[in-house]
Every structure is written in C-alpha cells, then in structure tokens.
Design a protein around this motif. Sequence first.
Motif, mmCIF file in Angstrom:
data_model
loop_
_atom_site.group_PDB
_atom_site.id
_atom_site.type_symbol
_atom_site.label_atom_id
_atom_site.label_comp_id
_atom_site.label_asym_id
_atom_site.label_seq_id
_atom_site.Cartn_x
_atom_site.Cartn_y
_atom_site.Cartn_z
ATOM 1 N N LEU A 104 9.551 -20.523 -1.720
ATOM 2 C CA LEU A 104 10.147 -21.166 -0.558
ATOM 3 C C LEU A 104 9.627 -20.498 0.693
ATOM 4 C CD1 LEU A 104 13.795 -21.168 -1.939
ATOM 5 C CD2 LEU A 104 12.138 -23.023 -2.065
ATOM 6 N N SER A 105 9.386 -21.263 1.705
ATOM 7 C CA SER A 105 8.891 -20.773 2.995
ATOM 8 C C SER A 105 7.609 -19.959 2.829
ATOM 9 C CB SER A 105 9.954 -19.952 3.723
ATOM 10 O OG SER A 105 10.156 -18.712 3.086
ATOM 11 N N ASP A 106 7.315 -19.118 3.798
ATOM 12 C CA ASP A 106 6.058 -18.361 3.774
ATOM 13 C C ASP A 106 6.196 -17.024 3.058
ATOM 14 O OD1 ASP A 106 5.067 -20.412 5.304
ATOM 15 O OD2 ASP A 106 5.533 -19.407 7.200
ATOM 16 N N THR A 107 7.451 -16.609 2.856
ATOM 17 C CA THR A 107 7.674 -15.328 2.192
ATOM 18 C C THR A 107 7.302 -15.457 0.725
ATOM 19 O OG1 THR A 107 9.656 -15.371 3.536
ATOM 20 C CG2 THR A 107 9.350 -13.444 2.115
ATOM 21 N N PRO A 108 6.515 -14.504 0.201
ATOM 22 C CA PRO A 108 6.155 -14.611 -1.212
ATOM 23 C C PRO A 108 7.406 -14.564 -2.104
ATOM 24 C CG PRO A 108 4.914 -12.866 -0.117
ATOM 25 C CD PRO A 108 5.976 -13.307 0.831
ATOM 26 N N ALA A 109 7.393 -15.392 -3.130
ATOM 27 C CA ALA A 109 8.525 -15.419 -4.055
ATOM 28 C C ALA A 109 8.507 -14.185 -4.946
ATOM 29 C CB ALA A 109 8.444 -16.675 -4.913
ATOM 30 N N GLU A 110 9.678 -13.769 -5.382
ATOM 31 C CA GLU A 110 9.759 -12.667 -6.325
ATOM 32 C C GLU A 110 10.962 -12.898 -7.237
ATOM 33 O OE1 GLU A 110 8.828 -8.416 -5.118
ATOM 34 O OE2 GLU A 110 10.953 -8.304 -5.615
ATOM 35 N N VAL A 111 10.696 -12.970 -8.523
ATOM 36 C CA VAL A 111 11.766 -13.177 -9.487
ATOM 37 C C VAL A 111 11.637 -12.101 -10.554
ATOM 38 C CG1 VAL A 111 12.762 -14.763 -11.182
ATOM 39 C CG2 VAL A 111 11.752 -15.664 -9.071
ATOM 40 N N THR A 112 12.624 -11.217 -10.658
ATOM 41 C CA THR A 112 12.550 -10.201 -11.700
ATOM 42 C C THR A 112 13.441 -10.613 -12.865
ATOM 43 O OG1 THR A 112 14.366 -8.875 -10.816
ATOM 44 C CG2 THR A 112 12.164 -8.352 -10.021
ATOM 45 N N LEU A 136 8.007 -12.198 -11.864
ATOM 46 C CA LEU A 136 7.254 -13.430 -11.658
ATOM 47 C C LEU A 136 6.982 -13.576 -10.166
ATOM 48 C CD1 LEU A 136 9.534 -15.866 -13.745
ATOM 49 C CD2 LEU A 136 7.610 -14.526 -14.591
ATOM 50 N N ARG A 137 5.721 -13.918 -9.816
ATOM 51 C CA ARG A 137 5.383 -14.093 -8.397
ATOM 52 C C ARG A 137 4.716 -15.427 -8.099
ATOM 53 N NH1 ARG A 137 6.086 -8.851 -6.421
ATOM 54 N NH2 ARG A 137 5.738 -7.288 -8.032
ATOM 55 N N GLU A 138 4.134 -16.036 -9.108
ATOM 56 C CA GLU A 138 3.364 -17.270 -8.888
ATOM 57 C C GLU A 138 4.116 -18.481 -9.430
ATOM 58 O OE1 GLU A 138 0.620 -17.237 -7.136
ATOM 59 O OE2 GLU A 138 0.738 -15.044 -7.013
ATOM 60 N N PRO A 139 4.004 -19.623 -8.745
ATOM 61 C CA PRO A 139 4.593 -20.850 -9.270
ATOM 62 C C PRO A 139 4.085 -21.143 -10.681
ATOM 63 C CG PRO A 139 3.907 -21.187 -7.005
ATOM 64 C CD PRO A 139 3.434 -19.818 -7.401
ATOM 65 N N LEU A 140 4.977 -21.638 -11.522
ATOM 66 C CA LEU A 140 4.730 -22.000 -12.916
ATOM 67 C C LEU A 140 4.622 -20.800 -13.871
ATOM 68 C CD1 LEU A 140 2.305 -25.061 -12.603
ATOM 69 C CD2 LEU A 140 4.783 -25.033 -12.799
ATOM 70 N N GLN A 141 4.742 -19.585 -13.331
ATOM 71 C CA GLN A 141 4.824 -18.427 -14.220
ATOM 72 C C GLN A 141 6.156 -18.485 -14.970
ATOM 73 O OE1 GLN A 141 4.211 -14.810 -11.908
ATOM 74 N NE2 GLN A 141 2.827 -14.075 -13.496
ATOM 75 N N THR A 142 6.105 -18.167 -16.250
ATOM 76 C CA THR A 142 7.301 -18.243 -17.080
ATOM 77 C C THR A 142 7.501 -16.951 -17.857
ATOM 78 O OG1 THR A 142 7.305 -20.640 -17.309
ATOM 79 C CG2 THR A 142 8.272 -19.413 -19.124
ATOM 80 N N ALA A 143 8.759 -16.540 -17.962
ATOM 81 C CA ALA A 143 9.110 -15.387 -18.790
ATOM 82 C C ALA A 143 9.847 -15.904 -20.023
ATOM 83 C CB ALA A 143 9.989 -14.432 -18.008
ATOM 84 N N ASP A 144 9.267 -15.666 -21.206
ATOM 85 C CA ASP A 144 9.950 -15.995 -22.455
ATOM 86 C C ASP A 144 10.787 -14.808 -22.886
ATOM 87 O OD1 ASP A 144 9.034 -18.573 -22.872
ATOM 88 O OD2 ASP A 144 7.175 -17.890 -23.823
#
Lengths: 148, 193
Positions: free
Chosen positions: B28-36, B46-54
Amino acid sequence: MVSVVVSLALLLALPVWAQEPAAIGLVKSTSGVVTLLRSQTSQPATPGMVLHEGDSLMTGDKASSVAVTLVDDTRLALGPRSRLVLRHFSWDATRQTGQMRAELPAGTLAVQSGLLGKRERGNSLAVTTPKATVRVSDAQVGIRAGKE
Amino acid sequence: MRLSALVSLCLLLAACATPDLVTLVRSLSDTPAEVTVESASETRTLREPLQTADLRGTGVQLRSSTPAEVQAVFGTVLEATPAASRTYTILFATGAQALPLEADSTVTALLEDVKAHQIVEVQITGHTDRKGSLEANDRLSKERAVAVREALLLRGLRASLIRVVGRGERSPLVPTADEVAEPRNRRVEIVVR
C-alpha cells in the motif's frame, strides 16, 4: 460509616455504568450467515453494527462473508467457515498510537492495513493463527488458518 | 493397510494437501510492505507482492504464488474487502472555529457520498497550524471538528458512526517551524469510510 462506604462504592461504580464500550469499527457488509459473539451471547451480524474490543465474528458455509472497517482505517474481510476474534484493540486518535491483536482460529481473512499498520508504528497490527503470528505493515495480506 | 488407505485419501483431498498460508497480496502507498510470519520455530519476512509463507509443521517456507492461486484461495475475501475511504477538507481562518462559507460545496459533496454508501463511518479530525501552544491547539482543533459535526448534523447527516477528534498541530499538511501561521494547516479533515 456504612453510608460513607456506600457512597464511596457508588462513586467508584458510577464511571463504570456511565462508560459506553468504545466503538472500534463497523460491520460494512455481510453475505450468507454471519454471527456476532459478544460477552457469551450471539446474534446475527448485520451491516451498520458497531464493533467492540473482544467481539468475535463467525461465518457460515460457502457463500458467507463479512466485511469490517476499523477506526484506524484497517479493513478486514472474513471468508466462509471462519472465525475472527478482535482480542485487543486500542487506538488513540489524537496521538495516532495503539495496537491491534486479532485471532483467526480457522478460515480465511484479508487484512488491509490502516494507520496502525504503518511501518513507523512498528508491529502494531498482528493476527494470530493456531500456527503463526502475522504482523502486517503497509500491506494487504491474505491469511488461511486451521487447514491441517 | 488401513493407515495407508487413509493417507492416500488424504492426498486426494485438497484440504489435506494445502497448508495454512499467508500471502502478501499487494503493498500500500509508497512505503515498502513488510509482513512477518512467526511460527513456533522461526520467523520469516514477506516483502514482495505474491510472496507466500506456507506453514507446515512448526516451520515457515517462503515461495511465490501465481495470481490464479491467490484468486482461488483469497478471491472471496479480497472482493469483500471494503473500498478505500474518501477524505474531504475544510480550511479555517486563523484562530477561527466557525466554518467558512466556502465550506458549503464540500459539505454538499460529502453528504452525497454518505447517502450513496448507506453504511458509513464519518471521522472528523480537526487540525491547527503551529501558532499558539500545543494545549491551546489541541482544544482549538477539537472545537473545529465539533463545529463541522454540528454543521453536518444540521444538514441532515445520518451515519452509522460519527467520531470527532482533535489532533492539534501534530499533523501539519505543510511542515513549518513553530509559531508559523499556515492556512493549509488550519483544517478539518472528514474521512468517509
């Protein structure tokens, strides 16, 4: 002495009666069967319903889903056969600080982060599943839980 | 024998073969996404769109998903996600808490927006410039927000939830030094969600 104790008790109790639970969000739309669980009572969840900390949402079969907006601009959508517990939600709108902890025991959930999920606020937006804790910053994520 | 039959049955069923997972759908927006994603034994980001953690066993395995897979697993919930909120802004004169006449068209547009969406939350946030003390500006910003609420109610606003907040001089639209009067910062922002 007794009257002093009684008045003191009344004074202490009064703010509790007067206090409305804080609104943390809104049910935006529902489809199929959606139930709201609040302090051990369940009722059908309908659009426009105001949500409180501690509320749970449950959805029925295939076609059921519920969409929610929270007051910090976090947006959620819960898919069929899912359960979401809004365990903890605090949000100071003046200072824009707070924390959200939700639980997804089973089902699918889309989370679009709002102000709580801004990077500079650290790990303020978290969803816990039976297998993992997911912390979301500046992202839309999909989470599926309870599959194994 | 019976166990192996059960295992093969399980392999046939998608539910058994597909683990719990987390997908970063988009940033979202210009800030890089970060999902731990933190499991019992490890933490992955996860940092890139479509990256998935199984999530298999106690571990976390990263891979990349196809748009088709994301659609199959999360299509329903992504479609059900509420639309983005809209923001309306009203500017105020120095020290003033009364709405200017020019606010009329903004109020009209906002009320039409609310009417079109039925179930909405209206959040009214008052702001000031940096002229005056922090405390006085907290008060003034709240008064401005309340004035906007009153004006909207008078014009027939009906929302499921109306919230009013004053942010004082904390969120300037245009950053300035302290004690600078800046018209663009003396504002009330109304978010229709």
